[in-house]
Design a protein around this motif. Structure first.
Motif, mmCIF file in Angstrom:
data_model
loop_
_atom_site.group_PDB
_atom_site.id
_atom_site.type_symbol
_atom_site.label_atom_id
_atom_site.label_comp_id
_atom_site.label_asym_id
_atom_site.label_seq_id
_atom_site.Cartn_x
_atom_site.Cartn_y
_atom_site.Cartn_z
ATOM 1 N N TYR A 234 0.817 -1.210 0.000
ATOM 2 C CA TYR A 234 0.000 0.000 0.000
ATOM 3 C C TYR A 234 0.853 1.263 0.000
ATOM 4 C CZ TYR A 234 -3.826 3.166 1.245
ATOM 5 O OH TYR A 234 -4.744 4.181 1.255
ATOM 6 N N ASP A 235 1.869 1.329 0.850
ATOM 7 C CA ASP A 235 2.675 2.548 0.954
ATOM 8 C C ASP A 235 3.296 2.941 -0.383
ATOM 9 O OD1 ASP A 235 2.091 2.794 3.606
ATOM 10 O OD2 ASP A 235 4.178 2.991 4.244
ATOM 11 N N HIS A 236 3.703 1.952 -1.147
ATOM 12 C CA HIS A 236 4.320 2.237 -2.447
ATOM 13 C C HIS A 236 3.277 2.616 -3.490
ATOM 14 C CE1 HIS A 236 6.879 1.872 -5.977
ATOM 15 N NE2 HIS A 236 5.996 1.030 -6.489
ATOM 16 N N ALA A 237 2.138 1.934 -3.486
ATOM 17 C CA ALA A 237 1.154 2.119 -4.563
ATOM 18 C C ALA A 237 0.229 3.307 -4.332
ATOM 19 C CB ALA A 237 0.324 0.842 -4.730
ATOM 20 N N ALA A 238 -0.055 3.629 -3.064
ATOM 21 C CA ALA A 238 -1.100 4.616 -2.764
ATOM 22 C C ALA A 238 -0.549 6.043 -2.809
ATOM 23 C CB ALA A 238 -1.725 4.311 -1.413
ATOM 24 N N VAL A 239 -0.049 6.443 -3.954
ATOM 25 C CA VAL A 239 0.565 7.778 -4.078
ATOM 26 C C VAL A 239 -0.491 8.882 -3.954
ATOM 27 C CG1 VAL A 239 2.544 7.007 -5.414
ATOM 28 C CG2 VAL A 239 0.408 7.562 -6.601
ATOM 29 N N VAL A 240 -1.681 8.642 -4.460
ATOM 30 C CA VAL A 240 -2.732 9.658 -4.372
ATOM 31 C C VAL A 240 -3.218 9.794 -2.934
ATOM 32 C CG1 VAL A 240 -5.058 10.286 -5.129
ATOM 33 C CG2 VAL A 240 -3.422 9.339 -6.764
ATOM 34 N N GLN A 241 -3.406 8.676 -2.257
ATOM 35 C CA GLN A 241 -3.868 8.721 -0.868
ATOM 36 C C GLN A 241 -2.840 9.401 0.035
ATOM 37 O OE1 GLN A 241 -4.129 6.226 -2.972
ATOM 38 N NE2 GLN A 241 -6.055 5.101 -2.713
ATOM 39 N N ARG A 242 -1.546 9.186 -0.241
ATOM 40 C CA ARG A 242 -0.507 9.854 0.538
ATOM 41 C C ARG A 242 -0.589 11.375 0.328
ATOM 42 N NH1 ARG A 242 4.482 8.159 2.498
ATOM 43 N NH2 ARG A 242 4.335 6.178 1.348
ATOM 44 N N ALA A 243 -0.785 11.782 -0.927
ATOM 45 C CA ALA A 243 -0.884 13.211 -1.232
ATOM 46 C C ALA A 243 -2.147 13.818 -0.609
ATOM 47 C CB ALA A 243 -0.878 13.421 -2.740
ATOM 48 N N MET A 244 -3.244 13.056 -0.575
ATOM 49 C CA MET A 244 -4.465 13.549 0.056
ATOM 50 C C MET A 244 -4.244 13.819 1.545
ATOM 51 S SD MET A 244 -7.220 11.003 -1.805
ATOM 52 C CE MET A 244 -8.634 11.469 -0.787
ATOM 53 N N ALA A 245 -3.540 12.918 2.220
ATOM 54 C CA ALA A 245 -3.267 13.106 3.642
ATOM 55 C C ALA A 245 -2.413 14.349 3.865
ATOM 56 C CB ALA A 245 -2.580 11.863 4.210
ATOM 57 N N ALA A 246 -1.398 14.540 3.026
ATOM 58 C CA ALA A 246 -0.532 15.715 3.169
ATOM 59 C C ALA A 246 -1.317 17.007 2.917
ATOM 60 C CB ALA A 246 0.652 15.607 2.214
ATOM 61 N N ARG A 247 -2.200 16.963 1.948
ATOM 62 C CA ARG A 247 -2.993 18.162 1.629
ATOM 63 C C ARG A 247 -3.970 18.479 2.761
ATOM 64 N NH1 ARG A 247 -4.566 19.327 -4.559
ATOM 65 N NH2 ARG A 247 -5.753 21.266 -4.341
ATOM 66 N N LEU A 248 -4.563 17.439 3.354
ATOM 67 C CA LEU A 248 -5.470 17.659 4.474
ATOM 68 C C LEU A 248 -4.719 18.226 5.675
ATOM 69 C CD1 LEU A 248 -8.290 17.332 5.709
ATOM 70 C CD2 LEU A 248 -7.645 14.990 6.354
ATOM 71 N N HIS A 249 -3.532 17.703 5.927
ATOM 72 C CA HIS A 249 -2.705 18.187 7.042
ATOM 73 C C HIS A 249 -2.382 19.659 6.858
ATOM 74 C CE1 HIS A 249 1.365 18.584 9.055
ATOM 75 N NE2 HIS A 249 0.568 18.220 10.061
ATOM 76 N N ALA A 250 -1.995 20.043 5.646
ATOM 77 C CA ALA A 250 -1.670 21.447 5.375
ATOM 78 C C ALA A 250 -2.900 22.340 5.523
ATOM 79 C CB ALA A 250 -1.078 21.576 3.978
ATOM 80 N N ALA A 251 -4.046 21.869 5.022
ATOM 81 C CA ALA A 251 -5.271 22.667 5.111
ATOM 82 C C ALA A 251 -5.720 22.832 6.557
ATOM 83 C CB ALA A 251 -6.379 22.008 4.291
ATOM 84 N N LEU A 252 -5.536 21.795 7.365
ATOM 85 C CA LEU A 252 -5.922 21.869 8.772
ATOM 86 C C LEU A 252 -5.148 22.980 9.476
ATOM 87 C CD1 LEU A 252 -7.483 20.604 11.157
ATOM 88 C CD2 LEU A 252 -5.562 19.032 11.452
ATOM 89 N N HIS A 253 -3.864 23.070 9.204
ATOM 90 C CA HIS A 253 -3.053 24.109 9.837
ATOM 91 C C HIS A 253 -3.356 25.489 9.261
ATOM 92 C CE1 HIS A 253 -0.429 21.908 12.586
ATOM 93 N NE2 HIS A 253 -0.561 20.905 11.729
ATOM 94 N N ALA A 254 -3.646 25.544 7.986
ATOM 95 C CA ALA A 254 -3.910 26.844 7.360
ATOM 96 C C ALA A 254 -5.218 27.454 7.830
ATOM 97 C CB ALA A 254 -3.919 26.693 5.840
ATOM 98 N N HIS A 255 -6.206 26.615 8.122
ATOM 99 C CA HIS A 255 -7.540 27.139 8.400
ATOM 100 C C HIS A 255 -7.960 27.001 9.863
ATOM 101 C CE1 HIS A 255 -8.328 27.911 4.168
ATOM 102 N NE2 HIS A 255 -7.716 26.768 3.922
ATOM 103 N N THR A 256 -7.137 26.341 10.685
ATOM 104 C CA THR A 256 -7.419 26.276 12.127
ATOM 105 C C THR A 256 -6.137 26.520 12.918
ATOM 106 O OG1 THR A 256 -7.097 23.876 12.187
ATOM 107 C CG2 THR A 256 -9.337 24.672 11.806
ATOM 108 N N PRO A 257 -5.467 27.633 12.701
ATOM 109 C CA PRO A 257 -4.231 27.894 13.443
ATOM 110 C C PRO A 257 -4.517 28.021 14.934
ATOM 111 C CG PRO A 257 -4.972 29.879 12.310
ATOM 112 C CD PRO A 257 -5.850 28.764 11.827
#
Length: 467
Positions: A234-257
């Motif tokens: 999974y870790d190797h194949a799920a490139v989109v899911q990994r990017a989704m998690a990173a994007r959610l993490h960034a959005a969480l910090h940007a919109h709930t500082p």
């Protein structure tokens, strides 16, 4: 009004009630057999009478599925029933209406032309073939169908009103009978209107019904087992899911500082893409970690102040209360009732707590659904936001995006789906090389690219909301 019991067993506690469309017969839904449910199909509305609650009083739950003119018929005949869930499919309570239904002129011309052209043009637009689904119920004559349509048009224009609380409404994008634009114009005002692939007949894939039946929708056991089998890849194949998690993490910090987090829950941790990021941010918080697959609990990070495994189906499990944060990435698409879960999430958060999630949205894997004719029912990004608002959340941020991967062969495409846990019907049906080759040729023909590769498009949606 014709009533046909397709399943009637004294051991069944629940009832599935179909209010079918004009000219329909019970054959249209005979293949749908929800476990633990009796099934009653109603059609032919030349004569109508309300369904009395006393007749159905023994049932614990009544699930209503109304199709086309059956949505209006349900408003007339089912308004007194204690409906547990009501789902409209390719129809509105105003079926003959210039803005919210079929245009009165088109209905009038259809009635006038039936004696000349018969039912084959309607059947072809509805079912994709000149003949409706076969079965023991005999089709009615053209004259009987014409009389029913005439009466339905007259009665619905004289008495159309919305009495039922509809929980979901599906709109087929290829509906050639009941205009999708008219359906959207009506249902969007109620915060409903989930896009559905295909045409006017909605029941070819029983999942459109089963996903609304408690315990009969998406096979959660199979989903969890599928992910668990492929965790090593999974870790190797799920490139989109990994990017989704990173994007959610960034959005969480940007919109709930500066959001304080003392109690937090992550749903669907998988192999920990989002888990590791959040654990680094809030190591002193008390954490609960959930996944369908118990094997996922091995990815709970070490070194947290308090970490509680919570394996199982998050739709059914009791959730911890007074949470400051409920986060989930690429899991909500496996829920049978995402809107109900939004309300459950709202109840688990303290006032001011944050919901942060990504999921897949309408159009996800559209190449696959175009080739196979079946798909999970994904909400649009707008519907996802509407679900959150209806549950009592204040929306802080919403976005969606698409990512297209390319594969040199159908085998590599299917390997990618298996390795990311998405081992659905499209990846299980190829038991012979000939079947696999035929699918690959159909996929390439349906989704041509300049380089001859096979595309696969992910459509992700993200929301950050405050309780």
């Amino acid at each position: 009004m014709q009533e046909t019991w397709l399943i009637r067993d004294t051991g069944n506690a629940d009832l599935v009630l179909f209010m079918l469309g004009w000219a329909a017969t019970p054959n249209d839904v005979r293949h749908i057999t929800p476990p633990g449910c009796d099934v009653l199909a109603v059609c032919d509305y030349r004569e109508m009478a309300p369904l009395q609650p006393e007749r159905l009083a023994r049932y614990r739950r009544i699930y209503l599925f109304a199709w086309s003119f059956g949505v209006w018929a349900a408003e007339q005949c089912c308004r007194a029933l204690p409906l547990y869930r009501a789902v409209a499919l390719n129809g509105t309570p105003f079926p003959v209406h210039a803005a919210h239904g079929m245009h009165p002129r088109m209905v009038r011309l259809t009635v006038q032309g039936l004696s000349r052209v018969g039912m084959e043009p309607f059947n072809t637009k509805t079912y994709g073939t000149p003949q409706p689904p076969a079965g023991p119920a005999a089709p009615r004559s053209v004259q009987e169908n014409a009389a029913e349509l005439q009466l339905l048009a007259e009665r619905s224009q004289a008495d159309s009103a919305a009495h039922i609380k509809w929980h979901a409404a599906y709109i087929a994008q290829g509906d050639e009978i009941f205009p999708p634009a008219a359906q959207r114009a009506y249902w969007e005002s109620a915060g409903l209107g989930t896009p559905l692939p295909g045409g006017h007949y909605p029941f070819a894939d029983p999942q459109v019904v089963l996903r609304h039946i408690d315990g009969a929708g998406i096979d959660k056991h199979r989903v969890g087992a599928s992910f668990a089998r492929h965790y090593s890849q999974y870790d190797h194949a799920a490139v989109v899911q990994r990017a989704m998690a990173a994007r959610l993490h960034a959005a969480l910090h940007a919109h709930t500082p500066q959001q304080p987090v003392q109690r937090a829950l992550e749903i669907g941790i998988g192999t920990g893409f989002l888990t590791r990021l959040l654990a680094q941010d809030f190591p002193a918080a008390e954490w609960w970690f959930n996944d369908l697959a118990p094997e996922a609990m091995q990815w709970i990070p070490q070194g947290l102040a308090a970490a509680h495994p919570l394996p199982g189906d998050a739709e059914e499990l009791p959730l911890p209360q007074q949470l400051d944060l409920l986060a989930s990435s690429a899991a909500l698409q496996w829920f049978n009732r995402p809107a109900d879960f939004m309300a459950k999430a709202r109840g688990s958060l303290r006032p001011g707590g944050i919901l942060a999630l990504t999921t897949f949205a309408h159009g996800h894997f559209h190449e696959l659904s175009a080739t196979t004719g079946s798909s999970l029912q994904y909400p649009t990004p707008q519907e996802l936001s509407a679900m959150a608002a209806a549950a009592g959340f204040t929306l802080l941020h919403a976005e969606d995006w698409q990512t297209t991967l390319s594969f040199p062969s159908v085998r590599e495409l299917l390997d990618h789906l298996r390795q990311t846990g998405v081992n659905g019907t499209a990846t299980r049906r190829f038991s012979t090389p000939a079947a696999l080759r035929a699918f690959g040729e159909a996929y390439a023909r349906t989704n041509p690219t300049a380089g001859g590769t096979l595309p696969l498009t992910y459509h992700a949606a993200l929301i950050i909301a405050r309780a």
